[in-house]
Scaffold this motif. Structure first.
Motif, PDB file in Angstrom:
ATOM      1  N   GLU A 120       0.827  -1.207   0.000  1.00 46.17           N
ATOM      2  CA  GLU A 120       0.000   0.000   0.000  1.00 46.17           C
ATOM      3  C   GLU A 120       0.863   1.261   0.000  1.00 46.17           C
ATOM      4  O   GLU A 120       0.585   2.223  -0.740  1.00 46.17           O
ATOM      5  CB  GLU A 120      -0.933   0.009   1.210  1.00 46.17           C
ATOM      6  N   ARG A 121       1.905   1.270   0.784  1.00 46.65           N
ATOM      7  CA  ARG A 121       2.776   2.442   0.844  1.00 46.65           C
ATOM      8  C   ARG A 121       3.453   2.696  -0.496  1.00 46.65           C
ATOM      9  O   ARG A 121       3.564   3.849  -0.939  1.00 46.65           O
ATOM     10  CB  ARG A 121       3.827   2.246   1.940  1.00 46.65           C
ATOM     11  N   MET A 122       3.897   1.643  -1.154  1.00 43.62           N
ATOM     12  CA  MET A 122       4.528   1.792  -2.466  1.00 43.62           C
ATOM     13  C   MET A 122       3.556   2.408  -3.465  1.00 43.62           C
ATOM     14  O   MET A 122       3.912   3.297  -4.252  1.00 43.62           O
ATOM     15  CB  MET A 122       5.006   0.427  -2.970  1.00 43.62           C
ATOM     16  N   LEU A 123       2.304   1.939  -3.457  1.00 49.81           N
ATOM     17  CA  LEU A 123       1.309   2.467  -4.383  1.00 49.81           C
ATOM     18  C   LEU A 123       1.014   3.934  -4.093  1.00 49.81           C
ATOM     19  O   LEU A 123       0.911   4.759  -5.012  1.00 49.81           O
ATOM     20  CB  LEU A 123       0.023   1.641  -4.301  1.00 49.81           C
ATOM     21  N   ARG A 124       0.881   4.267  -2.822  1.00 49.23           N
ATOM     22  CA  ARG A 124       0.592   5.659  -2.459  1.00 49.23           C
ATOM     23  C   ARG A 124       1.760   6.567  -2.861  1.00 49.23           C
ATOM     24  O   ARG A 124       1.552   7.697  -3.345  1.00 49.23           O
ATOM     25  CB  ARG A 124       0.300   5.769  -0.971  1.00 49.23           C
TER      26      ARG A 124
ATOM     27  N   VAL B 117      -8.333  -2.089 -10.192  1.00 50.99           N
ATOM     28  CA  VAL B 117      -7.950  -0.732 -10.568  1.00 50.99           C
ATOM     29  C   VAL B 117      -9.005  -0.238 -11.548  1.00 50.99           C
ATOM     30  O   VAL B 117      -9.184  -0.825 -12.618  1.00 50.99           O
ATOM     31  CB  VAL B 117      -6.564  -0.682 -11.215  1.00 50.99           C
ATOM     32  N   SER B 118      -9.711   0.832 -11.196  1.00 54.87           N
ATOM     33  CA  SER B 118     -10.773   1.334 -12.064  1.00 54.87           C
ATOM     34  C   SER B 118     -10.631   2.839 -12.234  1.00 54.87           C
ATOM     35  O   SER B 118     -10.175   3.543 -11.326  1.00 54.87           O
ATOM     36  CB  SER B 118     -12.153   0.975 -11.501  1.00 54.87           C
TER      37      SER B 118
ATOM     38  N   TYR C   1       2.310  -5.403  -7.034  1.00 52.42           N
ATOM     39  CA  TYR C   1       2.569  -3.960  -7.134  1.00 52.42           C
ATOM     40  C   TYR C   1       2.826  -3.554  -8.581  1.00 52.42           C
ATOM     41  O   TYR C   1       2.278  -2.551  -9.074  1.00 52.42           O
ATOM     42  CB  TYR C   1       3.772  -3.574  -6.276  1.00 52.42           C
ATOM     43  N   LEU C   2       3.641  -4.329  -9.290  1.00 52.44           N
ATOM     44  CA  LEU C   2       3.961  -3.990 -10.679  1.00 52.44           C
ATOM     45  C   LEU C   2       2.727  -4.058 -11.573  1.00 52.44           C
ATOM     46  O   LEU C   2       2.559  -3.240 -12.483  1.00 52.44           O
ATOM     47  CB  LEU C   2       5.056  -4.928 -11.201  1.00 52.44           C
ATOM     48  N   ILE C   3       1.856  -5.035 -11.307  1.00 46.25           N
ATOM     49  CA  ILE C   3       0.619  -5.144 -12.102  1.00 46.25           C
ATOM     50  C   ILE C   3      -0.283  -3.933 -11.843  1.00 46.25           C
ATOM     51  O   ILE C   3      -0.764  -3.287 -12.779  1.00 46.25           O
ATOM     52  CB  ILE C   3      -0.127  -6.445 -11.756  1.00 46.25           C
ATOM     53  N   VAL C   4      -0.506  -3.640 -10.572  1.00 48.32           N
ATOM     54  CA  VAL C   4      -1.405  -2.543 -10.215  1.00 48.32           C
ATOM     55  C   VAL C   4      -0.809  -1.207 -10.665  1.00 48.32           C
ATOM     56  O   VAL C   4      -1.518  -0.330 -11.177  1.00 48.32           O
ATOM     57  CB  VAL C   4      -1.680  -2.550  -8.701  1.00 48.32           C
ATOM     58  N   ARG C   5       0.485  -1.048 -10.484  1.00 46.12           N
ATOM     59  CA  ARG C   5       1.132   0.200 -10.915  1.00 46.12           C
ATOM     60  C   ARG C   5       0.993   0.400 -12.417  1.00 46.12           C
ATOM     61  O   ARG C   5       0.733   1.516 -12.881  1.00 46.12           O
ATOM     62  CB  ARG C   5       2.615   0.180 -10.545  1.00 46.12           C
TER      63      ARG C   5
END
Length: 340
Positions: A213-217, A284-285, A250-254
């Protein structure tokens, strides 16, 4: 010959019933079940031929490992099926061959060798396939870094060079314009340096150590413009994620978020990650411009890499979009339960 064929068919029928009871993925897919039937018959023929001194019938080789890797079937399923096959086939072969004086212990050894040879071959091709996919994912990441350097750093450096050239042009003609061009050039160099620092920091971070979560934020704080409303939420215990899952997820969501920010012009971007005892589920939308998923152009860029990363974790990725209706990317990563 007819009796051997009948026995081999009975062995497969018994094995299929046993694997069905166990909920094996090898039976859930008709094509995989057909492959399994061919393998059972090949093992049966190889053992009977070696024990009796006959010649097994020739067959086209099956690349079972690669096919199962493509379908996301874990090798544990093959190992479990191999154990079941040995237990089912040994009594059938012993009844068939020991009556003619063949040693039951030798039958057991030959059967074990025939099964394990195929398990080893399938495992090797399975690993080779995944290594190729992993290499492709790494190549895609290198290409992404290359694009970031070109689009962000090289662009700013080019602007800086251009403005310094203008400084030389205005130096003797218009000192005020010359100073303005130098100031603008310095700003471009500062922006390029900032981009390098951000990219360097991103490469040093790890979802394992810093948290998904922190990485995404952090990524969205740097890359999402103020005009986009960003909502990131997680639920469940993220520590349940297997060791190799946080970084890949993370890589997929990013990549999904990056595609939305770069191509969809959204006003809202939502990321939701739910972790249960059985799986991780990420969505992710965005409310951007959307696109036609059937367009051949979507085969390029980061989408294939996203699918491959999900498959490497035995997961699945589903993309839903249409022009003017936004885009939704859904990832499911089941947690492997290895039992033999």
């Amino acid at each position: 010959m007819t009796s051997q064929t009948t026995v081999a068919e009975q062995v497969f029928d018994t094995l299929r019933a046993l694997l069905t009871e166990q909920g094996s993925e090898l039976i859930a897919h008709p094509e995989v079940a057909e492959q399994l039937a061919i393998q059972v018959r090949a093992v049966f023929d190889d053992v009977t031929a070696e024990i009796t001194g006959g010649v097994p019938p020739g067959r086209a080789p099956l690349d079972v490992g690669t096919d199962r890797a493509r379908r996301g079937i874990h090798p544990a399923e093959s190992l479990r099926a191999s154990t079941a096959l040995f237990d089912v086939m040994l009594p059938a072969l012993t009844d068939l061959l020991a009556a003619d004086g063949h040693d039951p212990l030798r039958i057991s050894r030959v059967l074990h060798k025939a099964i394990m040879t195929r398990v080893a071959q399938a495992s090797l091709s399975y690993v080779n396939f995944l290594m190729e996919k992993l290499q492709a994912s790494r190549e895609e990441e290198r290409l992404r870094i290359s694009r970031e350097l070109h689009d962000r750093v090289l662009h700013e450096m080019g602007l800086a060079v251009h403005r310094l050239d203008l400084y030389r042009f205005y130096a003797d003609r218009d000192p005020a314009q010359a100073r303005a061009k130098v100031d603008a050039g310095i700003e471009c160099v500062d922006e390029a340096a900032r981009s390098v620092r951000l990219l360097s920091a991103e490469l040093r971070r790890s979802a394992r150590t810093e948290g998904l979560e922190r990485m995404l934020r952090n990524y969205l704080a740097v890359n999402a413009p103020p005009s986009v409303q960003v909502d990131v939420s997680t639920s469940g215990d993220l520590s349940l994620l297997p060791p190799d899952a946080p970084e890949e997820l993370y890589l997929i969501v990013r990549e999904a978020a990056r595609n939305a920010l770069r191509h969809a012009s959204p006003t809202r971007l939502e990321i939701r990650i739910d972790v249960s005892q059985a799986e991780a589920h990420a969505v992710v939308s965005d409310d951007g411009c959307g696109f036609d998923p059937g367009d051949p152009e979507i085969a390029h860029g980061g989408l294939p890499s996203m699918h491959e990363r999900a498959q490497l974790l035995r997961g699945s990725l589903r993309l839903t979009s249409s022009p003017g209706a936004g885009t939704r990317v859904e990832v499911r990563l089941p947690f492997a339960r290895v039992t033999l």
